[in-house]
Design a protein around this motif. Structure first.
Motif, PDB file in Angstrom:
ATOM      1  N   PRO A   9      84.098  18.756  37.781  1.00 16.71           N
ATOM      2  CA  PRO A   9      83.923  19.981  36.987  1.00 16.71           C
ATOM      3  C   PRO A   9      83.040  20.993  37.699  1.00 16.71           C
ATOM      4  CG  PRO A   9      83.720  18.046  35.597  1.00 16.71           C
ATOM      5  CD  PRO A   9      83.779  17.536  36.998  1.00 16.71           C
ATOM      6  N   ASP A  10      83.400  22.278  37.588  1.00 18.89           N
ATOM      7  CA  ASP A  10      82.557  23.339  38.125  1.00 18.89           C
ATOM      8  C   ASP A  10      81.237  23.371  37.369  1.00 18.89           C
ATOM      9  OD1 ASP A  10      84.486  24.312  39.987  1.00 18.89           O
ATOM     10  OD2 ASP A  10      85.489  25.419  38.387  1.00 18.89           O
ATOM     11  N   PRO A  11      80.177  23.957  37.962  1.00 17.84           N
ATOM     12  CA  PRO A  11      78.910  24.101  37.237  1.00 17.84           C
ATOM     13  C   PRO A  11      79.094  24.928  35.969  1.00 17.84           C
ATOM     14  CG  PRO A  11      78.629  24.571  39.581  1.00 17.84           C
ATOM     15  CD  PRO A  11      80.104  24.478  39.338  1.00 17.84           C
ATOM     16  N   VAL A  12      78.298  24.633  34.941  1.00 19.08           N
ATOM     17  CA  VAL A  12      78.445  25.366  33.679  1.00 19.08           C
ATOM     18  C   VAL A  12      77.922  26.791  33.788  1.00 19.08           C
ATOM     19  CG1 VAL A  12      78.390  23.292  32.260  1.00 19.08           C
ATOM     20  CG2 VAL A  12      76.248  24.472  32.793  1.00 19.08           C
ATOM     21  N   SER A  13      77.108  27.084  34.788  1.00 18.74           N
ATOM     22  CA  SER A  13      76.594  28.435  35.022  1.00 18.74           C
ATOM     23  C   SER A  13      76.947  28.858  36.439  1.00 18.74           C
ATOM     24  CB  SER A  13      75.075  28.466  34.851  1.00 18.74           C
ATOM     25  OG  SER A  13      74.525  29.689  35.344  1.00 18.74           O
ATOM     26  N   PRO A  14      77.229  30.142  36.658  1.00 19.94           N
ATOM     27  CA  PRO A  14      77.473  30.601  38.029  1.00 19.94           C
ATOM     28  C   PRO A  14      76.220  30.620  38.898  1.00 19.94           C
ATOM     29  CG  PRO A  14      77.567  32.445  36.499  1.00 19.94           C
ATOM     30  CD  PRO A  14      77.472  31.202  35.670  1.00 19.94           C
ATOM     31  N   GLY A  15      75.045  30.391  38.305  1.00 17.84           N
ATOM     32  CA  GLY A  15      73.807  30.304  39.075  1.00 17.84           C
ATOM     33  C   GLY A  15      73.639  28.902  39.633  1.00 17.84           C
ATOM     34  N   THR A  16      73.624  28.763  40.970  1.00 22.34           N
ATOM     35  CA  THR A  16      73.472  27.467  41.631  1.00 22.34           C
ATOM     36  C   THR A  16      71.993  27.203  41.882  1.00 22.34           C
ATOM     37  OG1 THR A  16      75.618  27.690  42.728  1.00 22.34           O
ATOM     38  CG2 THR A  16      74.066  26.110  43.668  1.00 22.34           C
ATOM     39  N   LEU A  17      71.507  26.072  41.398  1.00 22.59           N
ATOM     40  CA  LEU A  17      70.097  25.741  41.555  1.00 22.59           C
ATOM     41  C   LEU A  17      69.804  25.356  43.002  1.00 22.59           C
ATOM     42  CD1 LEU A  17      67.406  25.335  40.000  1.00 22.59           C
ATOM     43  CD2 LEU A  17      68.050  22.919  39.763  1.00 22.59           C
ATOM     44  N   LEU A  18      68.894  26.099  43.644  1.00 20.90           N
ATOM     45  CA  LEU A  18      68.484  25.809  45.021  1.00 20.90           C
ATOM     46  C   LEU A  18      67.227  24.952  45.071  1.00 20.90           C
ATOM     47  CD1 LEU A  18      68.939  29.324  46.699  1.00 20.90           C
ATOM     48  CD2 LEU A  18      70.568  27.417  46.635  1.00 20.90           C
ATOM     49  N   ALA A  19      66.324  25.153  44.124  1.00 19.85           N
ATOM     50  CA  ALA A  19      65.070  24.405  44.122  1.00 19.85           C
ATOM     51  C   ALA A  19      64.517  24.343  42.713  1.00 19.85           C
ATOM     52  CB  ALA A  19      64.053  25.069  45.053  1.00 19.85           C
ATOM     53  N   PHE A  20      63.911  23.216  42.385  1.00 21.64           N
ATOM     54  CA  PHE A  20      63.249  23.038  41.088  1.00 21.64           C
ATOM     55  C   PHE A  20      62.009  22.202  41.337  1.00 21.64           C
ATOM     56  CE2 PHE A  20      62.623  20.812  36.982  1.00 21.64           C
ATOM     57  CZ  PHE A  20      62.490  21.923  36.162  1.00 21.64           C
ATOM     58  N   GLU A  21      60.842  22.794  41.144  1.00 23.30           N
ATOM     59  CA  GLU A  21      59.580  22.140  41.457  1.00 23.30           C
ATOM     60  C   GLU A  21      58.611  22.292  40.294  1.00 23.30           C
ATOM     61  OE1 GLU A  21      58.780  20.559  44.239  1.00 23.30           O
ATOM     62  OE2 GLU A  21      60.268  21.199  45.736  1.00 23.30           O
ATOM     63  N   ARG A  22      57.899  21.214  40.000  1.00 26.07           N
ATOM     64  CA  ARG A  22      56.815  21.318  39.031  1.00 26.07           C
ATOM     65  C   ARG A  22      55.623  21.959  39.736  1.00 26.07           C
ATOM     66  NH1 ARG A  22      53.966  16.540  35.348  1.00 26.07           N
ATOM     67  NH2 ARG A  22      52.401  17.914  34.383  1.00 26.07           N
ATOM     68  N   LEU A  23      54.969  22.895  39.077  1.00 18.96           N
ATOM     69  CA  LEU A  23      53.822  23.557  39.682  1.00 18.96           C
ATOM     70  C   LEU A  23      52.684  22.565  39.891  1.00 18.96           C
ATOM     71  CD1 LEU A  23      53.581  27.025  37.869  1.00 18.96           C
ATOM     72  CD2 LEU A  23      54.829  26.405  39.933  1.00 18.96           C
ATOM     73  N   THR A  24      52.058  22.667  41.033  1.00 18.74           N
ATOM     74  CA  THR A  24      50.946  21.779  41.356  1.00 18.74           C
ATOM     75  C   THR A  24      49.610  22.316  40.852  1.00 18.74           C
ATOM     76  OG1 THR A  24      50.783  22.864  43.512  1.00 18.74           O
ATOM     77  CG2 THR A  24      52.116  20.847  43.371  1.00 18.74           C
ATOM     78  N   GLY A  25      49.631  23.408  40.154  1.00 24.03           N
ATOM     79  CA  GLY A  25      48.426  24.009  39.593  1.00 24.03           C
ATOM     80  C   GLY A  25      48.809  24.858  38.411  1.00 24.03           C
ATOM     81  N   PRO A  26      47.885  25.665  37.906  1.00 25.17           N
ATOM     82  CA  PRO A  26      48.176  26.506  36.730  1.00 25.17           C
ATOM     83  C   PRO A  26      49.244  27.545  37.049  1.00 25.17           C
ATOM     84  CG  PRO A  26      46.083  27.106  37.726  1.00 25.17           C
ATOM     85  CD  PRO A  26      46.508  25.840  38.395  1.00 25.17           C
ATOM     86  N   PRO A  27      49.975  28.007  36.020  1.00 29.20           N
ATOM     87  CA  PRO A  27      51.014  29.019  36.246  1.00 29.20           C
ATOM     88  C   PRO A  27      50.383  30.360  36.565  1.00 29.20           C
ATOM     89  CG  PRO A  27      50.705  28.667  33.903  1.00 29.20           C
ATOM     90  CD  PRO A  27      49.845  27.638  34.605  1.00 29.20           C
ATOM     91  N   PRO A  28      51.168  31.298  37.050  1.00 32.52           N
ATOM     92  CA  PRO A  28      50.639  32.641  37.317  1.00 32.52           C
ATOM     93  C   PRO A  28      50.001  33.235  36.072  1.00 32.52           C
ATOM     94  CG  PRO A  28      52.837  32.395  38.246  1.00 32.52           C
ATOM     95  CD  PRO A  28      52.581  31.176  37.413  1.00 32.52           C
ATOM     96  N   ALA A  29      48.930  33.970  36.280  1.00 33.60           N
ATOM     97  CA  ALA A  29      48.230  34.586  35.152  1.00 33.60           C
ATOM     98  C   ALA A  29      49.107  35.620  34.475  1.00 33.60           C
ATOM     99  CB  ALA A  29      46.937  35.240  35.652  1.00 33.60           C
TER     100      ALA A  29
END
Length: 289
Positions: free
Chosen positions: A164-184
């Motif tokens: 099956p094709d992806p459900v979204s036309p956006g292909t995920l290139l990277a997915f990372e959990r932040l190693t610190g607090p998110p941007p302010a």
């Protein structure tokens, strides 16, 4: 030998009548019990064959239709999402076919299979036409018992790779959990990062270790436009890009905690997701984030 010759010729005729980029009529294919949610013949539809397994998928699939405009027999993104989102995904999956066919018109479609792990579709009520101004685009959506559309090993007629094709036309290139607090607050949390300087500007707002891991994307050339988002969730495993006419966004996916229910986190977890999207699937007026 005469029977063999007849069968060989018949096979050539089927190959000639069925478009190469559309779902093929499979030998000894049988009808699968399924509810036909909608069938359309028109023009301007995307080429996509996929399976939706959640309401999140139903929101994501509208990205394939965000630029169709619903013209000349084509359903718009709202129609596609509403039809899919109304199903009981606890027991059903929604199978979607959208492909360019030929000149023959049809009144409907049926879901078919030549085995437990392959699904395709066949037009029904067909009227043959020798010529037409432009070949029809065909769209059909079926609701089927989810056991007939397993998440692993399913083959789908008309998809680019067989899977099956992806459900979204956006292909995920990277997915990372932040190693610190998110941007302010007020910092860059969503941006186009197609160019190296755009990516560098986005990375400066992230914790150093996360930015270092994502820095390799600068040298990656895939021909698409790239977009990055900081998202919040709980034990997320991946993310989907949500595209509609007004907004580009991302949504974390997963987080069942391994126990089949919703995960519980004392505090929200933060992730960065980077996607590639072919330019025709990026609505010109959509804001990012």
């Amino acid at each position: 030998m005469g029977v063999v010759a007849v069968l060989a010729v018949a096979g050539l005729v089927v190959a000639a009548l069925w478009p190469e980029n559309g779902p093929r009529v499979l030998p000894v294919a049988s009808t699968v019990k399924a509810e036909l949610l909608t069938f359309h013949q028109g023009h301007g539809l995307p080429d996509v064959s996929t399976v939706l397994r959640s309401r999140t998928d139903a929101r994501a699939v509208r990205g394939w239709f965000a630029e169709t405009g619903g013209g000349r027999g084509a359903p718009d993104a709202d129609d596609v999402e509403k039809l899919a989102a109304g199903r009981d995904f606890g027991r059903e999956a929604v199978v979607l076919f959208s492909y360019t066919g030929g000149c023959d018109s049809a009144r409907g479609a049926r879901l078919t299979s030549d085995g437990t792990r392959r699904l395709s579709m066949d037009l029904t009520g067909v009227t043959e036409h020798d010529e037409c101004e432009a070949p029809y685009d065909n769209l059909a959506m079926f609701a089927v018992d989810k056991a007939r559309a397993p998440a692993d090993g399913l083959m789908l007629g008309g998809s680019r790779t067989g899977s099956p094709d992806p459900v979204s036309p956006g292909t995920l290139l990277a997915f990372e959990r932040l190693t610190g607090p998110p941007p302010a607050s007020g910092s860059l949390r969503a941006a186009e990062v197609s160019q190296p300087d755009q990516l560098e500007g986005f990375l400066t707002s992230l914790p150093g270790a996360t930015a270092a891991r994502l820095g390799r994307l600068a040298a990656r050339q895939d021909g698409g436009r790239r977009f990055a988002f900081v998202v919040s969730g709980c034990r997320a495993k991946t993310a989907l890009m949500m595209i509609d006419e007004e907004r580009l966004a991302a949504e974390p996916v997963g987080g069942d905690g391994g126990g089949g229910g919703a995960a519980r986190c004392g505090t929200a977890e933060h992730y960065v997701a980077v996607f590639s999207v072919e330019a025709p699937h990026v609505p010109s007026g959509a804001r990012i984030g």
